[in-house]
Write an enzyme that holds these catalytic residues in place. Sequence first.
Site, PDB file in Angstrom:
ATOM      1  N   LYS A   1     -25.716 -13.932  29.196  1.00 27.46           N
ATOM      2  CA  LYS A   1     -26.808 -13.264  30.134  1.00 27.46           C
ATOM      3  C   LYS A   1     -27.605 -12.518  29.151  1.00 27.46           C
ATOM      4  O   LYS A   1     -29.008 -12.074  29.352  1.00 27.46           O
ATOM      5  CB  LYS A   1     -26.223 -12.284  31.128  1.00 27.46           C
ATOM      6  CG  LYS A   1     -25.246 -11.296  30.522  1.00 27.46           C
ATOM      7  CD  LYS A   1     -25.740 -10.178  30.083  1.00 27.46           C
ATOM      8  CE  LYS A   1     -24.557  -9.112  29.731  1.00 27.46           C
ATOM      9  NZ  LYS A   1     -25.221  -7.913  29.381  1.00 27.46           N
TER      10      LYS A   1
ATOM     11  N   VAL B 140     -26.564  -1.540  19.247  1.00 29.72           N
ATOM     12  CA  VAL B 140     -26.451  -3.092  18.895  1.00 29.72           C
ATOM     13  C   VAL B 140     -26.906  -3.962  20.057  1.00 29.72           C
ATOM     14  O   VAL B 140     -27.132  -3.629  21.202  1.00 29.72           O
ATOM     15  CB  VAL B 140     -24.851  -3.405  19.066  1.00 29.72           C
ATOM     16  CG1 VAL B 140     -24.400  -4.789  19.001  1.00 29.72           C
ATOM     17  CG2 VAL B 140     -24.273  -2.544  17.975  1.00 29.72           C
TER      18      VAL B 140
END
Length: 330
Positions: A188, A276
């Site tokens: 996703k 991140v």
Amino acid sequence: MKKITILGAGGWGLALGLLLNEKDCEVTVWSYSEKETQQILMYQENKRCLPGIKIPLEMKITSCMEEALEEAEIVVFAIPSKAIRQMAKSIKPYISEEAIIVNVSKGIEETTLLRLSEVISQELNNSVVVLSGPSHAEEVVRHSPTSVVVASTNDSATQEIAEVFSTPYFRVYTNDDVIGVELGGALKNVIALAAGAIEGLGFGDNTKAALITRGIAEISRLGVAMGGKISTLNGLSGVGDLIGTCTSGHSRNRRAGELIALGYTLDDTISRVNMVVEGIPATRAAYQLKDKYDIEMPITEAIYQALFEDRNVKDAITDLMLRARKTEDY
């Protein structure tokens, strides 16, 4: 009282630590950085990841691995996917084989194309449970009602983790389809980059709805080819997480896609997001997996070209619309 260690003092690790602390678990959070540890202890918050959220004094924060894992019954991996293998190797001398590992990181190991639970299981003999679903840390810490799913090949471990993590605002479903749960959470993020690019290009809701729908199709095709169940991919860790990530202002992957569409380089984008961005390595891995399993994934291919082949983002999106007409299917 459960003794639980969270590996990772970022937003998600701290959010889960706070949740477990509220349930009277004995929580220790390990940070890779002594500097980060000292800052959290000094200000009682992680100003970069969860500004304004106070960390209670009873939650232990440390950078000492041995200290963090002492007598831990549950160990939560809340670290970047690229660090999973090395972390598993690092903790092996300090962790009991009876401890349950809970992986909440979402990604695929680029070099091996293994799911993260597979990576952990190659290095440790512990039971591994994966926890995934639409769950932004910024909302969980404010007790916004959230539903997630946990999965493992060990049913007793699955049930135990579901019970430990469940609260009136954090509903935990169980599943035995580890493959589907992990792939939904990892893939996703690739589609979320595309959703951000749509925002950056100034396209509207029609475009975003089409992207999310066809993104579900791509994730499902690859997920089923790799052994996942379509029911799982249509659930919280697939469709649910995809909707949450593609539409939320909290999503770092969506934000990264927007910046790339606005003309920022990949390095500048990562620097500006300042956290991140798992969708970037996931795109590399997904691109390889689509070839390995001979799966058609045009959105993934377009994002790969924009990230790594210097393709103009608008041209890549336009080409998706100009593909040969076909019957709508999965």
